[in-house]
Motif scaffolding. Structure first.
Motif, PDB file in Angstrom:
ATOM      1  N   ASN A  38       0.816  -1.210   0.000  1.00  0.00           N
ATOM      2  CA  ASN A  38       0.000   0.000   0.000  1.00  0.00           C
ATOM      3  C   ASN A  38       0.853   1.263   0.000  1.00  0.00           C
ATOM      4  O   ASN A  38       0.331   2.364   0.173  1.00  0.00           O
ATOM      5  N   LYS A  39       2.158   1.098  -0.155  1.00  0.00           N
ATOM      6  CA  LYS A  39       3.119   2.200  -0.201  1.00  0.00           C
ATOM      7  C   LYS A  39       3.067   3.070   1.057  1.00  0.00           C
ATOM      8  O   LYS A  39       3.100   4.290   0.990  1.00  0.00           O
ATOM      9  N   GLN A  40       2.983   2.401   2.206  1.00  0.00           N
ATOM     10  CA  GLN A  40       3.017   3.088   3.492  1.00  0.00           C
ATOM     11  C   GLN A  40       4.211   2.569   4.286  1.00  0.00           C
ATOM     12  O   GLN A  40       4.612   1.421   4.149  1.00  0.00           O
ATOM     13  N   LYS A  41       4.755   3.441   5.122  1.00  0.00           N
ATOM     14  CA  LYS A  41       5.936   3.061   5.886  1.00  0.00           C
ATOM     15  C   LYS A  41       5.602   2.486   7.259  1.00  0.00           C
ATOM     16  O   LYS A  41       6.432   1.836   7.867  1.00  0.00           O
ATOM     17  N   THR A  42       4.409   2.731   7.750  1.00  0.00           N
ATOM     18  CA  THR A  42       4.028   2.227   9.067  1.00  0.00           C
ATOM     19  C   THR A  42       2.914   1.195   8.940  1.00  0.00           C
ATOM     20  O   THR A  42       2.043   1.290   8.076  1.00  0.00           O
ATOM     21  N   VAL A  43       2.978   0.207   9.818  1.00  0.00           N
ATOM     22  CA  VAL A  43       1.968  -0.842   9.852  1.00  0.00           C
ATOM     23  C   VAL A  43       0.851  -0.384  10.782  1.00  0.00           C
ATOM     24  O   VAL A  43       1.100   0.003  11.916  1.00  0.00           O
ATOM     25  N   THR A  44      -0.375  -0.432  10.290  1.00  0.00           N
ATOM     26  CA  THR A  44      -1.517  -0.017  11.094  1.00  0.00           C
ATOM     27  C   THR A  44      -2.384  -1.232  11.424  1.00  0.00           C
ATOM     28  O   THR A  44      -2.149  -2.341  10.930  1.00  0.00           O
ATOM     29  N   GLY A  45      -3.371  -0.997  12.249  1.00  0.00           N
ATOM     30  CA  GLY A  45      -4.287  -2.064  12.622  1.00  0.00           C
ATOM     31  C   GLY A  45      -5.059  -2.609  11.438  1.00  0.00           C
ATOM     32  O   GLY A  45      -5.425  -3.783  11.405  1.00  0.00           O
ATOM     33  N   GLN A  46      -5.310  -1.764  10.458  1.00  0.00           N
ATOM     34  CA  GLN A  46      -6.013  -2.212   9.261  1.00  0.00           C
ATOM     35  C   GLN A  46      -5.201  -3.234   8.484  1.00  0.00           C
ATOM     36  O   GLN A  46      -5.744  -4.190   7.934  1.00  0.00           O
ATOM     37  N   HIS A  47      -3.878  -3.043   8.443  1.00  0.00           N
ATOM     38  CA  HIS A  47      -3.016  -4.003   7.753  1.00  0.00           C
ATOM     39  C   HIS A  47      -3.045  -5.354   8.480  1.00  0.00           C
ATOM     40  O   HIS A  47      -3.106  -6.407   7.847  1.00  0.00           O
ATOM     41  N   VAL A  48      -3.009  -5.295   9.798  1.00  0.00           N
ATOM     42  CA  VAL A  48      -3.023  -6.524  10.585  1.00  0.00           C
ATOM     43  C   VAL A  48      -4.350  -7.257  10.400  1.00  0.00           C
ATOM     44  O   VAL A  48      -4.372  -8.475  10.185  1.00  0.00           O
ATOM     45  N   LYS A  49      -5.449  -6.529  10.449  1.00  0.00           N
ATOM     46  CA  LYS A  49      -6.768  -7.149  10.266  1.00  0.00           C
ATOM     47  C   LYS A  49      -6.911  -7.772   8.887  1.00  0.00           C
ATOM     48  O   LYS A  49      -7.538  -8.815   8.732  1.00  0.00           O
ATOM     49  N   LYS A  50      -6.310  -7.142   7.890  1.00  0.00           N
ATOM     50  CA  LYS A  50      -6.440  -7.622   6.525  1.00  0.00           C
ATOM     51  C   LYS A  50      -5.728  -8.960   6.313  1.00  0.00           C
ATOM     52  O   LYS A  50      -6.215  -9.814   5.577  1.00  0.00           O
ATOM     53  N   VAL A  51      -4.598  -9.173   6.985  1.00  0.00           N
ATOM     54  CA  VAL A  51      -3.825 -10.403   6.778  1.00  0.00           C
ATOM     55  C   VAL A  51      -4.081 -11.453   7.858  1.00  0.00           C
ATOM     56  O   VAL A  51      -3.621 -12.586   7.730  1.00  0.00           O
ATOM     57  N   LEU A  52      -4.824 -11.112   8.894  1.00  0.00           N
ATOM     58  CA  LEU A  52      -5.015 -12.024  10.024  1.00  0.00           C
ATOM     59  C   LEU A  52      -5.656 -13.340   9.608  1.00  0.00           C
ATOM     60  O   LEU A  52      -5.209 -14.412  10.014  1.00  0.00           O
ATOM     61  N   LYS A  53      -6.667 -13.281   8.780  1.00  0.00           N
ATOM     62  CA  LYS A  53      -7.378 -14.497   8.379  1.00  0.00           C
ATOM     63  C   LYS A  53      -6.454 -15.463   7.635  1.00  0.00           C
ATOM     64  O   LYS A  53      -6.458 -16.668   7.891  1.00  0.00           O
ATOM     65  N   ASN A  54      -5.643 -14.930   6.732  1.00  0.00           N
ATOM     66  CA  ASN A  54      -4.721 -15.779   5.968  1.00  0.00           C
ATOM     67  C   ASN A  54      -3.627 -16.374   6.842  1.00  0.00           C
ATOM     68  O   ASN A  54      -3.253 -17.527   6.676  1.00  0.00           O
ATOM     69  N   VAL A  55      -3.125 -15.588   7.792  1.00  0.00           N
ATOM     70  CA  VAL A  55      -2.066 -16.086   8.676  1.00  0.00           C
ATOM     71  C   VAL A  55      -2.631 -17.161   9.611  1.00  0.00           C
ATOM     72  O   VAL A  55      -1.983 -18.163   9.874  1.00  0.00           O
ATOM     73  N   LEU A  56      -3.836 -16.946  10.108  1.00  0.00           N
ATOM     74  CA  LEU A  56      -4.475 -17.958  10.954  1.00  0.00           C
ATOM     75  C   LEU A  56      -4.679 -19.263  10.185  1.00  0.00           C
ATOM     76  O   LEU A  56      -4.445 -20.348  10.720  1.00  0.00           O
ATOM     77  N   LYS A  57      -5.118 -19.140   8.943  1.00  0.00           N
ATOM     78  CA  LYS A  57      -5.341 -20.331   8.129  1.00  0.00           C
ATOM     79  C   LYS A  57      -4.019 -21.067   7.873  1.00  0.00           C
ATOM     80  O   LYS A  57      -3.958 -22.304   7.911  1.00  0.00           O
ATOM     81  N   ALA A  58      -2.948 -20.331   7.614  1.00  0.00           N
ATOM     82  CA  ALA A  58      -1.655 -20.930   7.358  1.00  0.00           C
ATOM     83  C   ALA A  58      -1.041 -21.533   8.614  1.00  0.00           C
ATOM     84  O   ALA A  58      -0.291 -22.514   8.543  1.00  0.00           O
ATOM     85  N   SER A  59      -1.360 -20.974   9.774  1.00  0.00           N
ATOM     86  CA  SER A  59      -0.780 -21.455  11.026  1.00  0.00           C
ATOM     87  C   SER A  59      -1.539 -22.637  11.623  1.00  0.00           C
ATOM     88  O   SER A  59      -1.062 -23.258  12.553  1.00  0.00           O
ATOM     89  N   LYS A  60      -2.707 -22.908  11.092  1.00  0.00           N
ATOM     90  CA  LYS A  60      -3.508 -24.009  11.622  1.00  0.00           C
ATOM     91  C   LYS A  60      -2.806 -25.326  11.364  1.00  0.00           C
ATOM     92  O   LYS A  60      -2.409 -25.623  10.255  1.00  0.00           O
ATOM     93  N   GLY A  61      -2.614 -26.079  12.414  1.00  0.00           N
ATOM     94  CA  GLY A  61      -1.886 -27.344  12.300  1.00  0.00           C
ATOM     95  C   GLY A  61      -2.738 -28.414  11.845  1.00  0.00           C
ATOM     96  O   GLY A  61      -2.756 -29.286  11.175  1.00  0.00           O
TER      97      GLY A  61
END
Length: 76
Positions: free
Chosen positions: A53-76
């Protein structure tokens, strides 16, 4: 020397969600390491999302956007 793994806190959380589980010795260290790896993956994915998104700081919106994919990938 300060402990890096909060053993009593991890045991309390495991006991709250799995009351009948009897963890083996040093199980809280393994749980804590898995937790730290998950946070590392989440932070890395959030950083990539912010860069896309061409931003230098990570915001809560970025975390919320990728959370679902990371949770799915981390599921054992």
């Amino acid at each position: 020397m300060k402990r890096t793994c909060p053993g009593p806190r991890v045991r309390a959380v495991v006991k709250r969600y799995q009351p009948h589980a009897k963890p083996v010795k040093n199980a809280e260290r393994l749980v804590f390491l898995c937790y730290m790896l998950f946070l590392k993956r989440l932070a890395a994915a959030s950083c990539v999302e912010a860069q896309e998104n061409k931003q230098k700081t990570v915001t809560g919106q970025h975390v919320k956007k990728v959370l679902k994919n990371v949770l799915k990938a981390s599921k054992g």
